[in-house]
Design a protein around this motif. Structure first.
Motif, PDB file in Angstrom:
ATOM      1  N   ILE A 138      -3.805 -11.846  -2.242  1.00 40.73           N
ATOM      2  CA  ILE A 138      -3.865 -10.588  -1.508  1.00 40.73           C
ATOM      3  C   ILE A 138      -3.700 -10.868  -0.027  1.00 40.73           C
ATOM      4  CG2 ILE A 138      -6.412 -10.677  -1.465  1.00 40.73           C
ATOM      5  CD1 ILE A 138      -6.270  -7.530  -1.406  1.00 40.73           C
TER       6      ILE A 138
ATOM      7  N   TYR B 238      -3.277   0.863  -9.907  1.00 47.17           N
ATOM      8  CA  TYR B 238      -2.999  -0.570  -9.829  1.00 47.17           C
ATOM      9  C   TYR B 238      -3.074  -1.229 -11.205  1.00 47.17           C
ATOM     10  CZ  TYR B 238      -2.678  -0.856  -4.752  1.00 47.17           C
ATOM     11  OH  TYR B 238      -2.257  -0.730  -3.449  1.00 47.17           O
TER      12      TYR B 238
ATOM     13  N   CYS C 147     -11.430  -3.022  -4.315  1.00 47.08           N
ATOM     14  CA  CYS C 147     -10.296  -3.951  -4.339  1.00 47.08           C
ATOM     15  C   CYS C 147     -10.630  -5.208  -5.141  1.00 47.08           C
ATOM     16  CB  CYS C 147      -9.903  -4.299  -2.910  1.00 47.08           C
ATOM     17  SG  CYS C 147      -8.377  -5.272  -2.791  1.00 47.08           S
TER      18      CYS C 147
ATOM     19  N   TRP D 234      -3.283  -5.141   1.442  1.00 49.19           N
ATOM     20  CA  TRP D 234      -4.255  -4.201   2.014  1.00 49.19           C
ATOM     21  C   TRP D 234      -3.906  -4.045   3.487  1.00 49.19           C
ATOM     22  CZ3 TRP D 234     -10.286  -4.765   1.223  1.00 49.19           C
ATOM     23  CH2 TRP D 234     -10.928  -3.694   1.843  1.00 49.19           C
TER      24      TRP D 234
ATOM     25  N   LEU E 241      -0.937  -8.589  -3.598  1.00 45.96           N
ATOM     26  CA  LEU E 241      -1.386  -7.266  -3.181  1.00 45.96           C
ATOM     27  C   LEU E 241      -1.407  -7.204  -1.660  1.00 45.96           C
ATOM     28  CD1 LEU E 241      -4.401  -6.674  -5.615  1.00 45.96           C
ATOM     29  CD2 LEU E 241      -2.008  -6.027  -5.929  1.00 45.96           C
TER      30      LEU E 241
ATOM     31  N   ILE F 254      -8.860  -6.781  -8.598  1.00 48.20           N
ATOM     32  CA  ILE F 254      -8.386  -8.164  -8.670  1.00 48.20           C
ATOM     33  C   ILE F 254      -9.059  -8.910  -9.819  1.00 48.20           C
ATOM     34  CG2 ILE F 254      -8.394 -10.384  -7.460  1.00 48.20           C
ATOM     35  CD1 ILE F 254      -8.045  -8.775  -4.848  1.00 48.20           C
TER      36      ILE F 254
ATOM     37  N   ALA G 138     -14.925  -0.242   0.020  1.00 44.83           N
ATOM     38  CA  ALA G 138     -13.499  -0.496  -0.203  1.00 44.83           C
ATOM     39  C   ALA G 138     -13.286  -1.907  -0.734  1.00 44.83           C
ATOM     40  CB  ALA G 138     -12.724  -0.291   1.093  1.00 44.83           C
TER      41      ALA G 138
ATOM     42  N   TYR H 278      -7.937   4.113   2.429  1.00 41.53           N
ATOM     43  CA  TYR H 278      -7.383   3.433   1.257  1.00 41.53           C
ATOM     44  C   TYR H 278      -8.509   2.798   0.443  1.00 41.53           C
ATOM     45  CZ  TYR H 278      -3.202   1.904  -1.174  1.00 41.53           C
ATOM     46  OH  TYR H 278      -2.181   1.747  -2.090  1.00 41.53           O
ATOM     47  N   TRP H 279      -8.327   2.736  -0.839  1.00 39.48           N
ATOM     48  CA  TRP H 279      -9.320   2.327  -1.851  1.00 39.48           C
ATOM     49  C   TRP H 279     -10.400   3.393  -2.029  1.00 39.48           C
ATOM     50  CZ3 TRP H 279      -6.617  -1.097  -4.105  1.00 39.48           C
ATOM     51  CH2 TRP H 279      -5.943  -2.089  -3.393  1.00 39.48           C
TER      52      TRP H 279
ATOM     53  N   ILE I 270      -4.533  -9.343   3.515  1.00 44.00           N
ATOM     54  CA  ILE I 270      -5.421  -8.375   4.143  1.00 44.00           C
ATOM     55  C   ILE I 270      -5.059  -8.280   5.626  1.00 44.00           C
ATOM     56  CG2 ILE I 270      -7.232 -10.119   4.350  1.00 44.00           C
ATOM     57  CD1 ILE I 270      -9.292  -7.861   4.136  1.00 44.00           C
TER      58      ILE I 270
ATOM     59  N   ALA J  35       0.843  -1.191   0.000  1.00 42.58           N
ATOM     60  CA  ALA J  35       0.000   0.000   0.000  1.00 42.58           C
ATOM     61  C   ALA J  35       0.880   1.243   0.000  1.00 42.58           C
ATOM     62  CB  ALA J  35      -0.929  -0.006   1.204  1.00 42.58           C
TER      63      ALA J  35
ATOM     64  N   TYR K 163      -7.512   4.495  -7.706  1.00 44.72           N
ATOM     65  CA  TYR K 163      -6.818   3.265  -7.310  1.00 44.72           C
ATOM     66  C   TYR K 163      -6.822   2.262  -8.462  1.00 44.72           C
ATOM     67  CZ  TYR K 163      -6.688   5.025  -2.553  1.00 44.72           C
ATOM     68  OH  TYR K 163      -6.422   5.786  -1.440  1.00 44.72           O
TER      69      TYR K 163
END
Length: 387
Positions: free
Chosen positions: A227, A173, A213, A188, A186, A217, A209, A200-201, A229, A155, A169
């Motif tokens: 990802i 990305y 995301c 998060w 990824l 993906i 969010a 974020y997002w 998280i 991030a 975003y």
């Protein structure tokens, strides 16, 4: 067994006797979960620098030796991540050197796995544009790929500041994912780990969010290995896990609920990319080996005592969890001092460290109790406690 006096809240000293050392078996079968440990760096305590202002002084030999230790337990390494104090003492210049040395060492260690963090931390967030963020990501990704490494797309503080809508975003990305040579992980990272990532997002609410995301993906699933998280909320992770494309892995970054999430349920499970695996590596390795052998009960028995320790190490303010990780490495003899880059050994209180010591003992994670007691006494002495 060794005994000493440990402080509690309010200044009272109470006697504490350590338990016998616990032996964790080395892995006997290949894991059926990918398990990456985000690894810390070992500071050079003899460097004559001002740790808050100068580039960090790193003991490269001890730092790489710790990675070899993790590999020997069957764990992969997530390199130059938050646990290595990325953005809290470790800058991009030093991160490049760390990644290079880690990848070089991995080539001499059969089966060693390394993924390395690519971000934008050489870019000042203030005033950065989306094009600046893209260029910064491109620089770090191309550097890691030129070294032969795999990428964890971290991030970006600069993106969190520059973006004005969720579509920004997707733009950033998308540009990066179309360029990478191999699928990336990824990342998060919640604002409890880094307050600069709030929103974020493009939103502070989880449901929208998540949609942003997941949309990124889905559009680039061929370039996304998985990802991680890190929201410290198992229900949010499970919700996202069940909606990922079949080819995309979930890597838990939940240092509060990792045992349950790795174990999984009838609908699936999470792989692991965890900072706590640095501190609990022997137990994590033995538990993952048991799980792969079909022994869920032993997996849970081995990991259950580590969860209270992890929740303590990662308690708020969570971004200072690295202090506990390094303290564990010091207690267990992986480094000869309790010094951190950026002076971060001062980021937790003595009472916090004493409670960590008690919890590590309860989890069987003090490999040599007598040595751990000696080292704890040395720390106590700095605070004027003769224990």
């Amino acid at each position: 067994m060794s005994s000493l006096l440990l402080p509690a809240v309010g200044g009272a000293l109470t006697p504490f006797t350590l338990s016998p050392a616990q032996e964790f078996p080395k892995p006997s079968v290949a894991f059926n979960r990918i398990a990456l440990s985000a690894a810390h760096v070992v500071a050079d305590p003899f460097a004559d620098n001002a740790p808050w202002f100068n580039p960090p002084a790193i003991d490269w030999d001890k730092t790489i030796a710790y990675r070899r230790y993790l590999w020997s337990l069957g764990l992969g390494v997530a390199e130059a991540m938050d646990t290595a104090q990325r953005g809290m003492g470790l800058d991009w210049g030093q991160a490049q050197e760390l990644i290079r040395r880690s990848l070089d060492a991995a080539r001499d260690f059969p089966g060693a796995m390394v993924f390395s963090g690519a971000g934008t931390d050489h870019l000042a967030p203030a005033g950065a544009t989306l094009d600046d963020v893209i260029a910064a990501y491109e620089t770090q990704c191309s550097t890691i790929e030129a070294l032969g490494g795999r990428i964890i797309l971290m991030a970006s503080r600069a993106l969190a500041k520059a973006a004005t809508r969720p579509e920004d975003y997707a733009t950033v990305y998308g540009r990066i994912l179309r360029q990478v040579k191999q699928p990336v992980i990824l990342h998060w990272l919640g604002d409890m780990f880094d307050p600069a990532l709030t929103g974020y997002w493009g939103t502070t609410e989880f449901p929208p969010a998540l949609e942003v995301c997941l949309g990124i993906i889905a559009e680039h699933a061929d370039k996304v290995d998985g990802i991680k998280i890190s929201l410290l909320d198992k229900e949010k992770e499970i919700q996202m896990r069940r909606r990922l494309p079949p080819s995309v892995k979930m890597y838990t970054g939940d240092d509060f609920n990792y045992a349950e999430l790795i174990g999984g349920d009838a609908h699936g499970f999470s792989h692991a990319l965890l900072g706590i695996f640095d501190a609990i590596a022997p137990a994590a390795s033995a538990a993952l080996s048991a799980l792969a052998a079909g022994d869920r009960a032993t997996f849970e028995t081995l990991l259950a005592p580590t969860v209270p320790l992890s929740r303590h190490i990662f308690k708020a303010p969570t971004q200072f969890y690295k202090t506990g990780v390094v303290f564990m490495a010091y207690l267990n003899g992986h480094q000869d001092h309790f010094t951190m880059i950026g002076g971060q050994q001062s980021a937790r209180s003595l009472v916090h460290l004493a409670d960590l010591f008690r919890l590590a003992d309860a989890a069987g994670l003090l490999s040599d109790p007598d040595r751990a007691a000696r080292r704890m006494r040395q720390v106590l002495a700095v605070y004027g406690i003769e224990a």
